[in-house]
Enzyme design. Structure first.
Site, PDB file in Angstrom:
ATOM      1  N   ARG A  29       1.126  45.036 -32.442  1.00 25.37           N
ATOM      2  CA  ARG A  29       1.214  45.918 -33.608  1.00 25.37           C
ATOM      3  C   ARG A  29       1.186  47.392 -33.189  1.00 25.37           C
ATOM      4  O   ARG A  29       0.385  47.780 -32.328  1.00 25.37           O
ATOM      5  CB  ARG A  29       0.066  45.642 -34.581  1.00 25.37           C
ATOM      6  CG  ARG A  29       0.165  44.265 -35.179  1.00 25.37           C
ATOM      7  CD  ARG A  29      -0.789  43.997 -36.315  1.00 25.37           C
ATOM      8  NE  ARG A  29      -0.795  42.555 -36.544  1.00 25.37           N
ATOM      9  CZ  ARG A  29       0.171  41.872 -37.149  1.00 25.37           C
ATOM     10  NH1 ARG A  29       1.231  42.520 -37.627  1.00 25.37           N
ATOM     11  NH2 ARG A  29       0.101  40.570 -37.278  1.00 25.37           N
ATOM     12  N   ILE A  31       0.282  51.194 -33.338  1.00 28.32           N
ATOM     13  CA  ILE A  31      -0.990  51.827 -33.707  1.00 28.32           C
ATOM     14  C   ILE A  31      -0.814  52.736 -34.935  1.00 28.32           C
ATOM     15  O   ILE A  31      -1.787  53.041 -35.625  1.00 28.32           O
ATOM     16  CB  ILE A  31      -1.537  52.637 -32.497  1.00 28.32           C
ATOM     17  CG1 ILE A  31      -3.033  52.849 -32.610  1.00 28.32           C
ATOM     18  CG2 ILE A  31      -0.791  53.952 -32.315  1.00 28.32           C
ATOM     19  CD1 ILE A  31      -3.665  53.407 -31.349  1.00 28.32           C
ATOM     20  N   HIS A 100      11.197  49.709 -25.658  1.00 27.48           N
ATOM     21  CA  HIS A 100      10.577  48.830 -26.653  1.00 27.48           C
ATOM     22  C   HIS A 100      11.459  48.727 -27.879  1.00 27.48           C
ATOM     23  O   HIS A 100      12.174  49.676 -28.229  1.00 27.48           O
ATOM     24  CB  HIS A 100       9.174  49.333 -27.043  1.00 27.48           C
ATOM     25  CG  HIS A 100       9.139  50.795 -27.371  1.00 27.48           C
ATOM     26  ND1 HIS A 100       9.118  51.766 -26.395  1.00 27.48           N
ATOM     27  CD2 HIS A 100       9.137  51.452 -28.548  1.00 27.48           C
ATOM     28  CE1 HIS A 100       9.104  52.954 -26.966  1.00 27.48           C
ATOM     29  NE2 HIS A 100       9.123  52.789 -28.286  1.00 27.48           N
ATOM     30  N   HIS A 102      11.368  48.260 -31.833  1.00 28.91           N
ATOM     31  CA  HIS A 102      10.543  48.284 -33.037  1.00 28.91           C
ATOM     32  C   HIS A 102      11.027  47.183 -33.986  1.00 28.91           C
ATOM     33  O   HIS A 102      12.238  47.048 -34.219  1.00 28.91           O
ATOM     34  CB  HIS A 102      10.699  49.614 -33.787  1.00 28.91           C
ATOM     35  CG  HIS A 102      10.190  50.820 -33.059  1.00 28.91           C
ATOM     36  ND1 HIS A 102       8.982  51.416 -33.376  1.00 28.91           N
ATOM     37  CD2 HIS A 102      10.711  51.556 -32.053  1.00 28.91           C
ATOM     38  CE1 HIS A 102       8.804  52.475 -32.590  1.00 28.91           C
ATOM     39  NE2 HIS A 102       9.841  52.581 -31.779  1.00 28.91           N
TER      40      HIS A 102
HETATM   41  P1  5GP Z   1       8.901  55.573 -29.776  1.00 27.46           P
HETATM   42  O1  5GP Z   1       8.587  56.836 -30.542  1.00 27.46           O
HETATM   43  O2  5GP Z   1       8.821  55.813 -28.285  1.00 27.46           O
HETATM   44  O3  5GP Z   1      10.159  54.876 -30.191  1.00 27.46           O
HETATM   45  O4  5GP Z   1       7.762  54.547 -30.168  1.00 27.46           O
HETATM   46  C1  5GP Z   1       6.509  54.562 -29.571  1.00 27.46           C
HETATM   47  C2  5GP Z   1       5.576  53.851 -30.518  1.00 27.46           C
HETATM   48  O5  5GP Z   1       4.407  53.530 -29.813  1.00 27.46           O
HETATM   49  C3  5GP Z   1       5.171  54.704 -31.722  1.00 27.46           C
HETATM   50  O6  5GP Z   1       5.562  54.058 -32.924  1.00 27.46           O
HETATM   51  C4  5GP Z   1       3.665  54.812 -31.581  1.00 27.46           C
HETATM   52  O7  5GP Z   1       2.979  54.758 -32.810  1.00 27.46           O
HETATM   53  C5  5GP Z   1       3.329  53.635 -30.689  1.00 27.46           C
HETATM   54  N1  5GP Z   1       2.140  53.816 -29.887  1.00 27.46           N
HETATM   55  C6  5GP Z   1       1.801  54.934 -29.175  1.00 27.46           C
HETATM   56  N2  5GP Z   1       0.631  54.752 -28.556  1.00 27.46           N
HETATM   57  C7  5GP Z   1       0.207  53.498 -28.887  1.00 27.46           C
HETATM   58  C8  5GP Z   1      -0.962  52.745 -28.544  1.00 27.46           C
HETATM   59  O8  5GP Z   1      -1.842  53.173 -27.810  1.00 27.46           O
HETATM   60  N3  5GP Z   1      -1.052  51.484 -29.078  1.00 27.46           N
HETATM   61  C9  5GP Z   1      -0.076  50.965 -29.896  1.00 27.46           C
HETATM   62  N4  5GP Z   1      -0.283  49.739 -30.353  1.00 27.46           N
HETATM   63  N5  5GP Z   1       1.021  51.662 -30.225  1.00 27.46           N
HETATM   64  C10 5GP Z   1       1.162  52.912 -29.727  1.00 27.46           C
END
Ligand code: 5GP
Ligand code: ZN
Length: 114
Positions: A29, A31, A100, A102
């Site tokens: 999940r 955060i 990753h 989503h």
């Molecule tokens: P991006 O912006 O790189 O596509 O997505 C990174 C995602 O990682 C964001 O939605 C952010 O909320 C999530 N995220 C960042 N740090 C953590 C963490 O420590 N734990 C979890 N579960 N999600 C994280």
């Protein structure tokens, strides 16, 4: 990668809220959820961005989508629908540089995305 947050989650150094795992990927999940279901599907291998994908990753990318499908089934959003997103680099707002997928669902999604 010793300093990568998602590598630490994949190797158990940090314990994420796991929804799914297999030998190639984990899913946990987010955060900071942007929808009632917001799960990240993360390969165990450290790949920084979509730009770093190689032909040898073709099966792994398929495994990421199969995991997303399984997450959606477990979360009960398969029929209602959901969105899968990979952000790449600055303009897409990528903030964690370990690739990753989503998985977002549980509410209607706007189109086009912002
Ligand atoms: P991006 O912006 O790189 O596509 O997505 C990174 C995602 O990682 C964001 O939605 C952010 O909320 C999530 N995220 C960042 N740090 C953590 C963490 O420590 N734990 C979890 N579960 N999600 C994280
Ligand atoms: Zn990593």
């Amino acid at each position: 990668m010793t300093d990568c947050l998602f590598c630490k989650m994949a190797n158990g150094e940090i314990e994420p809220d796991l929804v799914y795992e297999d030998d190639e990927v984990i899913a946990f999940r987010d955060i900071n959820p942007q929808a009632p279901t917001h799960v990240l599907v993360v390969p165990r291998e450290h790949i920084p961005t979509l730009n770093d994908l190689q032909p040898r990753h073709a099966e792994l990318v398929g495994r990421m989508f199969l995991a997303a499908k399984e997450v959606a089934r477990k979360e009960g959003i398969q029929e209602g629908g959901y969105r899968t997103v990979v952000n790449c680099n600055r303009d897409a707002g990528q903030s964690v540089f370990h690739i990753h997928l989503h998985v977002l669902g549980g509410r209607p999604m706007a189109w086009p995305p912002g």
